[in-house]
Each structure stands twice: as C-alpha cells, then as structure tokens.
Write a protein that holds these residues in place. Structure first.
Motif, PDB file in Angstrom:
ATOM      1  N   ALA A  43       0.833  -1.206   0.000  1.00 53.65           N
ATOM      2  CA  ALA A  43       0.000   0.000   0.000  1.00 53.65           C
ATOM      3  C   ALA A  43       0.870   1.259   0.000  1.00 53.65           C
ATOM      4  O   ALA A  43       0.570   2.227  -0.706  1.00 53.65           O
ATOM      5  N   LEU A  44       1.950   1.246   0.765  1.00 53.14           N
ATOM      6  CA  LEU A  44       2.836   2.411   0.806  1.00 53.14           C
ATOM      7  C   LEU A  44       3.580   2.602  -0.517  1.00 53.14           C
ATOM      8  O   LEU A  44       3.834   3.737  -0.935  1.00 53.14           O
ATOM      9  N   GLU A  45       3.923   1.506  -1.195  1.00 53.58           N
ATOM     10  CA  GLU A  45       4.553   1.610  -2.514  1.00 53.58           C
ATOM     11  C   GLU A  45       3.580   2.209  -3.531  1.00 53.58           C
ATOM     12  O   GLU A  45       3.962   3.044  -4.349  1.00 53.58           O
ATOM     13  N   VAL A  46       2.322   1.790  -3.471  1.00 48.99           N
ATOM     14  CA  VAL A  46       1.300   2.341  -4.364  1.00 48.99           C
ATOM     15  C   VAL A  46       1.122   3.830  -4.083  1.00 48.99           C
ATOM     16  O   VAL A  46       1.059   4.649  -4.991  1.00 48.99           O
ATOM     17  N   LYS A  47       1.064   4.186  -2.804  1.00 46.65           N
ATOM     18  CA  LYS A  47       0.935   5.593  -2.412  1.00 46.65           C
ATOM     19  C   LYS A  47       2.089   6.414  -2.975  1.00 46.65           C
ATOM     20  O   LYS A  47       1.880   7.483  -3.561  1.00 46.65           O
ATOM     21  N   LYS A  48       3.303   5.902  -2.819  1.00 50.89           N
ATOM     22  CA  LYS A  48       4.499   6.591  -3.306  1.00 50.89           C
ATOM     23  C   LYS A  48       4.431   6.809  -4.821  1.00 50.89           C
ATOM     24  O   LYS A  48       4.737   7.899  -5.319  1.00 50.89           O
ATOM     25  N   GLU A  49       3.994   5.792  -5.568  1.00 53.23           N
ATOM     26  CA  GLU A  49       3.901   5.892  -7.026  1.00 53.23           C
ATOM     27  C   GLU A  49       2.828   6.884  -7.453  1.00 53.23           C
ATOM     28  O   GLU A  49       3.024   7.668  -8.386  1.00 53.23           O
ATOM     29  N   ILE A  50       1.683   6.873  -6.771  1.00 51.77           N
ATOM     30  CA  ILE A  50       0.607   7.815  -7.095  1.00 51.77           C
ATOM     31  C   ILE A  50       1.067   9.249  -6.852  1.00 51.77           C
ATOM     32  O   ILE A  50       0.827  10.140  -7.666  1.00 51.77           O
ATOM     33  N   ILE A  51       1.736   9.478  -5.746  1.00 49.18           N
ATOM     34  CA  ILE A  51       2.241  10.826  -5.433  1.00 49.18           C
ATOM     35  C   ILE A  51       3.250  11.270  -6.496  1.00 49.18           C
ATOM     36  O   ILE A  51       3.198  12.400  -6.976  1.00 49.18           O
ATOM     37  N   ALA A  52       4.148  10.370  -6.882  1.00 49.61           N
ATOM     38  CA  ALA A  52       5.165  10.714  -7.877  1.00 49.61           C
ATOM     39  C   ALA A  52       4.546  11.065  -9.227  1.00 49.61           C
ATOM     40  O   ALA A  52       5.007  11.982  -9.908  1.00 49.61           O
ATOM     41  N   ARG A  53       3.485  10.364  -9.602  1.00 49.55           N
ATOM     42  CA  ARG A  53       2.868  10.596 -10.912  1.00 49.55           C
ATOM     43  C   ARG A  53       1.882  11.756 -10.920  1.00 49.55           C
ATOM     44  O   ARG A  53       1.831  12.522 -11.872  1.00 49.55           O
ATOM     45  N   TYR A  54       1.035  11.852  -9.878  1.00 46.19           N
ATOM     46  CA  TYR A  54      -0.122  12.751  -9.965  1.00 46.19           C
ATOM     47  C   TYR A  54      -0.182  13.851  -8.903  1.00 46.19           C
ATOM     48  O   TYR A  54      -0.951  14.778  -9.059  1.00 46.19           O
ATOM     49  N   MET A  55       0.550  13.737  -7.828  1.00 44.78           N
ATOM     50  CA  MET A  55       0.556  14.715  -6.738  1.00 44.78           C
ATOM     51  C   MET A  55      -0.862  15.122  -6.301  1.00 44.78           C
ATOM     52  O   MET A  55      -1.231  16.298  -6.394  1.00 44.78           O
ATOM     53  N   PRO A  56      -1.666  14.159  -5.823  1.00 44.34           N
ATOM     54  CA  PRO A  56      -3.011  14.503  -5.363  1.00 44.34           C
ATOM     55  C   PRO A  56      -2.952  15.337  -4.085  1.00 44.34           C
ATOM     56  O   PRO A  56      -1.897  15.457  -3.445  1.00 44.34           O
ATOM     57  N   LYS A  57      -4.084  15.899  -3.729  1.00 41.69           N
ATOM     58  CA  LYS A  57      -4.181  16.740  -2.529  1.00 41.69           C
ATOM     59  C   LYS A  57      -3.784  15.953  -1.282  1.00 41.69           C
ATOM     60  O   LYS A  57      -3.163  16.481  -0.377  1.00 41.69           O
ATOM     61  N   GLY A  58      -4.147  14.679  -1.237  1.00 41.23           N
ATOM     62  CA  GLY A  58      -3.795  13.841  -0.106  1.00 41.23           C
ATOM     63  C   GLY A  58      -4.090  12.381  -0.382  1.00 41.23           C
ATOM     64  O   GLY A  58      -4.841  12.047  -1.286  1.00 41.23           O
ATOM     65  N   ILE A  59      -3.461  11.507   0.413  1.00 32.83           N
ATOM     66  CA  ILE A  59      -3.714  10.070   0.339  1.00 32.83           C
ATOM     67  C   ILE A  59      -3.662   9.526   1.760  1.00 32.83           C
ATOM     68  O   ILE A  59      -2.751   9.846   2.515  1.00 32.83           O
ATOM     69  N   PHE A  60      -4.660   8.704   2.109  1.00 36.87           N
ATOM     70  CA  PHE A  60      -4.595   8.018   3.394  1.00 36.87           C
ATOM     71  C   PHE A  60      -4.632   6.511   3.155  1.00 36.87           C
ATOM     72  O   PHE A  60      -5.169   6.031   2.168  1.00 36.87           O
ATOM     73  N   VAL A  61      -3.982   5.774   4.048  1.00 32.89           N
ATOM     74  CA  VAL A  61      -3.878   4.321   3.936  1.00 32.89           C
ATOM     75  C   VAL A  61      -4.536   3.700   5.154  1.00 32.89           C
ATOM     76  O   VAL A  61      -4.260   4.108   6.291  1.00 32.89           O
ATOM     77  N   VAL A  62      -5.417   2.714   4.918  1.00 38.31           N
ATOM     78  CA  VAL A  62      -6.122   2.026   6.006  1.00 38.31           C
ATOM     79  C   VAL A  62      -6.109   0.520   5.745  1.00 38.31           C
ATOM     80  O   VAL A  62      -5.859   0.067   4.632  1.00 38.31           O
ATOM     81  N   ASP A  63      -6.410  -0.243   6.786  1.00 38.01           N
ATOM     82  CA  ASP A  63      -6.610  -1.686   6.655  1.00 38.01           C
ATOM     83  C   ASP A  63      -8.005  -1.937   6.102  1.00 38.01           C
ATOM     84  O   ASP A  63      -8.934  -1.171   6.373  1.00 38.01           O
ATOM     85  N   THR A  64      -8.162  -3.023   5.344  1.00 36.58           N
ATOM     86  CA  THR A  64      -9.506  -3.396   4.923  1.00 36.58           C
ATOM     87  C   THR A  64     -10.258  -3.960   6.122  1.00 36.58           C
ATOM     88  O   THR A  64      -9.664  -4.404   7.094  1.00 36.58           O
ATOM     89  N   ALA A  65     -11.577  -3.930   6.027  1.00 33.96           N
ATOM     90  CA  ALA A  65     -12.414  -4.489   7.084  1.00 33.96           C
ATOM     91  C   ALA A  65     -13.700  -4.992   6.451  1.00 33.96           C
ATOM     92  O   ALA A  65     -14.131  -4.500   5.399  1.00 33.96           O
TER      93      ALA A  65
END
Length: 81
Positions: A43-65
């Motif tokens: 999940a953190l690798e995906v977050k890092k790649e999204i930030i590098a490509r698109y620079m969104p306003k924010g990203i949060f990471v959670v566990d599924t439930a």
C-alpha cells in the motif's frame, strides 16, 4: 467494472495507477484512499507511485475491514478516488 487485465501483482498495480490518472478528473485536488489486506508495504509503494505521478491533494492508507477484505483478498489493494 473491470477496465483492464494484467499478469502479476506489480503489473496489475501499475495498470490500476494508470487508470486512476486517465479516469479521474482534477486528481490534484482530490484525496485518495488506499485500503490494504495484510500488506501495508505494498500500500505504501502504491501511495508513493501515485504521489510521484499525480501529486493529489492527499492520500490516506487504512486496513480493509468487513466485506472489502473478501474482495481484496490477502495481499490485495483497493484504491478509492
């Protein structure tokens, strides 16, 4: 709905990240959510790649439930835009 198909988790994640950029208008002003099923490193690798490509306003990471754990399966990633 299924937008594409890839073999292997890394290729599938890269295709998913590409689809986010293609299908999400005004991504720089959005907050994205990433849910993972027992795989915070991925999940953190995906977050890092999204930030590098698109620079969104924010990203949060959670566990599924609940039911999302069944859809993601062990090691799976869900991205909400």
């Amino acid at each position: 709905c299924q937008l594409s198909q890839a073999r292997g988790i890394n290729k599938a994640l890269m295709k998913m990240i590409e689809q986010i950029g293609e299908k999400t208008p005004d991504i720089k002003n959005r907050v994205l959510g990433i849910a993972h099923c027992n795989c915070p490193e991925r999940a953190l690798e995906v977050k890092k790649e999204i930030i590098a490509r698109y620079m969104p306003k924010g990203i949060f990471v959670v566990d599924t439930a609940g039911i999302s754990s069944m859809y993601a399966n062990d090691g799976g990633i869900i991205i909400a835009v």
